[in-house]
Design a protein around this motif. Structure first.
Motif: not given
Length: 390
Positions: A97-106
């Protein structure tokens, strides 16, 4: 219902493959450099924060479950409004749930999260969480349990602070079994055939089994892992092991379908309230001490507010109130004296419970297992899942 394992412990190969792509050899593609982790902190002008936690993992009012006494007191004292969400049901699920934002510096939309240390290790390796300012956290610096103070994945605990801790050991029905259990090897006794369960999750299960073989789990090897797998395969084939479970072992143990199982300390405290015949043991060879820890994700908008909340829960009086409700190992040993001084007999008795405040003898048998590395995970998960039947 357990705070430790609601839906967790199942790591599908699809998830493992996705994680491998992120955490493979060398510097992961999703790795965030230290200079890119912090954002503009709005704490001074915006007295709020978003706190994501597991269900049933904070004290609630006996008459109104929507009220959370310790959290309500923090809001009143600090003037900081907390949006508290019980959205973490599984470590891998939350990672997705949270990884797409974190890996894309968001921004991840959360200022504070609570995840198991084996997953927290992954976040630290990926550079997805911020280092905390201990100058703003004097209670953490003073009261954090030294045994939890410096895990291999986060030396000095600068990126993580335990919310609660616990022990993975053995639970058994002493009355129905007719004797005590003191060693992990006793799970394989003939009279327990078909009456034993193990935890299905790789990260939740392997350490205790290795300790039963005399392994120092702070520095276990691939050979140690495969030895455990060989043993478990044998006991699956001869039907010694009834099945592999999440936290549904609680029902099996309560009904008597299972006489001994791998279990979490906090669950057993709750079970004992209904069935005093249930015992929890830290085997003589040792058991795993673990924690679920608070972390501040990259680009969190309210980092300073989150640091204040973390430090608030390390005040011994607050930690004692939380421990009295959740019944896991309290990461603030000084809370023991607070509970002991309670005029309520049941509350005071918690101070003497070694599953909340381990005594010195028990602590000598507890160890924090080193994490499974990114290079090891795909191979190990594939073998373990094939045994468990995932």
């Amino acid at each position: 219902m357990s705070r430790r394992s609601l839906l967790r412990g199942v790591t599908g190969l699809g998830t493992v493959g996705a994680l491998a792509a992120l955490t493979g050899c060398g510097v992961p593609a999703a790795y965030v450099k230290p200079g890119d982790r912090s954002g503009a902190d709005r704490s001074a002008r915006d007295k709020s924060l978003v706190f994501a936690n597991w269900p049933l993992y904070i004290d609630t009012d006996d008459d109104d479950a929507s009220k959370r006494p310790t959290l309500d007191a923090f809001e009143k004292r600090s003037g900081i409004s907390v949006k508290y969400t019980e959205e973490i049901n599984d470590n891998d699920e939350f990672f997705g749930k949270i990884s797409p934002a974190l890996m894309n510096h968001q921004e991840a939309g959360r200022d504070l999260i609570v995840i198991s240390d084996w997953m927290a290790a992954r976040f630290v390796r990926l550079g997805w969480v911020q280092e905390m300012d201990r100058a703003k956290q004097p209670n953490v610096a003073k009261y954090l349990d030294p045994q939890l103070g410096s895990p291999a994945f986060d030396k000095g605990r600068m990126h993580s602070v335990p919310w609660q801790s616990g022990i993975t050991g053995i639970a058994y029905n002493k009355k129905k079994l007719g004797r005590e259990i003191r060693h992990t090897s006793e799970l394989w006794a003939p009279e327990l055939k078909g009456k034993v369960t193990l935890l299905s999750g790789l990260d939740e299960s392997f350490a205790l089994l290795m300790q039963g073989n005399g392994v120092d789990v702070t520095r276990w090897t691939a050979d140690d892992f495969h030895q455990v797998c060989d043993q478990v395969e044998k006991y699956v084939k001869n039907k010694q092991i009834r099945r592999f479970t999440g936290n549904d072992y609680i029902k099996d143990l309560s009904t008597g379908d299972v006489l001994a199982c791998q279990a979490y300390s906090g669950d057993v405290i709750q079970l004992q309230a209904d069935n005093p015949d249930i015992e929890f043991v830290v085997p003589q060879e040792g058991a795993e001490l673990w924690a679920e820890s608070m972390m501040i994700p990259n680009l969190a908008r309210h980092k300073s507010n989150a640091e204040k909340l973390i430090d608030y829960y390390y005040e011994p009086e607050v930690a004692a109130e939380l421990a009295a409700w959740v019944n896991y190992v309290c990461p603030v040993p000084a809370a023991r004296e607070v509970l002991a001084s309670s005029k309520d007999e049941d509350t005071a008795a918690l101070a003497e419970d070694p599953l909340i405040f381990p005594d010195d003898a028990m602590r000598k048998r507890l160890a924090i297992a080193r994490d499974i590395t990114s290079d090891e995970r795909v191979e190990f998960a594939k073998r373990w899942d094939s045994i468990v039947g995932l």
